[in-house]
Motif scaffolding. Structure first.
Motif, PDB file in Angstrom:
ATOM      1  N   SER A 155       0.829  -1.210   0.000  1.00 34.20           N
ATOM      2  CA  SER A 155       0.000   0.000   0.000  1.00 34.20           C
ATOM      3  C   SER A 155       0.860   1.256   0.000  1.00 34.20           C
TER       4      SER A 155
ATOM      5  N   ASP B 250       0.898   3.996  -3.071  1.00 31.68           N
ATOM      6  CA  ASP B 250       0.612   5.405  -2.804  1.00 31.68           C
ATOM      7  C   ASP B 250       1.750   6.309  -3.281  1.00 31.68           C
TER       8      ASP B 250
ATOM      9  N   TYR C 127      -2.592  12.085   9.899  1.00 27.76           N
ATOM     10  CA  TYR C 127      -2.569  11.360   8.625  1.00 27.76           C
ATOM     11  C   TYR C 127      -2.218   9.891   8.859  1.00 27.76           C
TER      12      TYR C 127
ATOM     13  N   ARG D 155      -5.065   7.973  10.478  1.00 24.13           N
ATOM     14  CA  ARG D 155      -6.091   7.670   9.457  1.00 24.13           C
ATOM     15  C   ARG D 155      -5.618   6.567   8.525  1.00 24.13           C
ATOM     16  N   ARG D 156      -4.340   6.564   8.191  1.00 27.27           N
ATOM     17  CA  ARG D 156      -3.772   5.530   7.315  1.00 27.27           C
ATOM     18  C   ARG D 156      -3.911   4.150   7.971  1.00 27.27           C
TER      19      ARG D 156
ATOM     20  N   ALA E  53      -6.190   3.292  10.184  1.00 25.44           N
ATOM     21  CA  ALA E  53      -7.616   2.939  10.159  1.00 25.44           C
ATOM     22  C   ALA E  53      -8.015   2.437   8.781  1.00 25.44           C
ATOM     23  N   ARG E  54      -7.490   3.066   7.721  1.00 27.13           N
ATOM     24  CA  ARG E  54      -7.812   2.602   6.356  1.00 27.13           C
ATOM     25  C   ARG E  54      -7.261   1.195   6.124  1.00 27.13           C
TER      26      ARG E  54
ATOM     27  N   GLU F 150      -9.648  -1.141   7.686  1.00 28.38           N
ATOM     28  CA  GLU F 150     -10.854  -1.223   6.849  1.00 28.38           C
ATOM     29  C   GLU F 150     -10.618  -2.139   5.647  1.00 28.38           C
ATOM     30  N   ARG F 151      -9.441  -2.055   5.027  1.00 28.95           N
ATOM     31  CA  ARG F 151      -9.131  -2.948   3.896  1.00 28.95           C
ATOM     32  C   ARG F 151      -9.142  -4.405   4.334  1.00 28.95           C
TER      33      ARG F 151
ATOM     34  N   SER G 123     -12.730  -5.452   4.903  1.00 25.53           N
ATOM     35  CA  SER G 123     -13.409  -5.642   3.613  1.00 25.53           C
ATOM     36  C   SER G 123     -13.002  -6.942   2.944  1.00 25.53           C
TER      37      SER G 123
ATOM     38  N   THR H  77       0.330   4.550  12.819  1.00 22.40           N
ATOM     39  CA  THR H  77      -0.562   3.742  11.985  1.00 22.40           C
ATOM     40  C   THR H  77      -1.193   2.621  12.815  1.00 22.40           C
TER      41      THR H  77
ATOM     42  N   PHE I  59      -9.764   1.575  15.018  1.00 19.80           N
ATOM     43  CA  PHE I  59     -10.776   1.091  14.073  1.00 19.80           C
ATOM     44  C   PHE I  59     -11.327  -0.257  14.530  1.00 19.80           C
TER      45      PHE I  59
END
Length: 193
Positions: A13, A17, A78, A81-82, A84-85, A88-89, A92, A155, A162
Motif C-alpha cells: 500500500s 501510494d 494522517y 487515518r492511514r 484505520a484505512r 478497513e481494507r 473488507s 498507523t 478502528f
C-alpha cells in the motif's frame, strides 16, 4: 540476526501510494531521492510479493514521505487515518467476518484480532492485552518495540482504534504512549459507558 520487517501486504500500500503521487506529479523525483536511496527507489518498480517480508525502516521512510506530502502539516493525524484505512481494507477482505458484533467480551475479541494481525504483519514485536478493573478500559501492549518506528506507532494507533470501534459497536478513544524505547501502550476507553 533477523531484520525487523513488515509483511508485503502492508508494504504494497505504501509503494502504490508513492507511485500514485509520482504519477500525479504531487511528488517529485528530487523529493523521492531525498527520502530514499537509489536501490530503494528502484524497488518501487518491482512487484511486491504480499507474502514476503520488507525492511521496517524502508517502510517507515516511505510512509514518512507520504505523510509529508499528504498530511498537510498534520503527519500524526494522517498516519492514524492511514492505519484505520488499513484495518478497513482487512475488514473488507473478510478477515473479521467470523466475529459476532456483540458487546459481550468485546475487549477479548479486540485483543485476539490485534494480537493475531500483528503477529502476521510484523516479524518482530510481541503484542498482548492487559485488562484493567474497568470493563470499558484495557491496554494493547507492544513489547520488543525498539525497532518499531514512530510512523508505525501512529498507523498501529489508527488500526487499533478502528478494530475497537468495529467490534464494540461503540465510540472508542485510543491514546498511545511509549513509556520506554522498547514498550508501547495503547490505552482503549469505551466512550459509550
Amino acid at each position: 540476526m533477523r531484520i525487523p520487517s513488515i509483511k508485503g501486504t502492508a508494504f504494497q500500500s505504501a509503494v502504490e501510494d508513492l507511485q500514485r503521487l509520482l504519477s500525479e506529479g504531487k511528488l517529485s523525483e528530487d523529493e523521492l531521492e531525498r527520502g530514499l536511496d537509489d536501490d530503494e527507489i528502484r524497488a518501487l518498480d518491482e512487484k511486491v510479493n504480499a507474502a514476503s517480508w520488507y525492511p521496517m525502516d524502508l517502510y517507515a521512510r516511505m510512509i514518512r514521505l507520504l505523510a509529508e506530502k499528504e498530511g498537510r502539516g498534520r503527519k500524526e493525524e494522517y498516519l492514524i487515518r492511514r492505519g484505520a484505512r488499513a484495518a478497513e481494507r482487512i475488514r473488507s477482505a473478510g478477515i473479521y467476518r467470523q466475529l459476532e458484533l456483540r458487546r459481550k467480551n468485546w475487549g477479548e475479541r479486540v485483543g485476539q484480532i490485534v494480537v493475531t494481525i500483528s503477529g502476521v504483519m510484523y516479524n518482530f514485536t510481541r503484542w498482548h492485552i492487559e485488562e484493567t478493573d474497568d470493563p470499558g478500559h484495557f491496554k494493547v501492549v507492544v513489547e520488543d518495540a525498539r525497532e518499531f518506528p514512530d510512523e508505525a506507532f501512529y498507523t498501529a494507533h489508527g488500526f487499533v482504534e478502528f478494530v475497537c470501534c468495529l467490534v464494540s459497536g461503540s465510540r472508542m478513544r485510543v491514546t498511545g504512549s511509549r513509556p520506554t524505547p522498547d514498550r508501547i501502550v495503547y490505552e482503549v476507553h469505551d466512550l459509550g459507558r
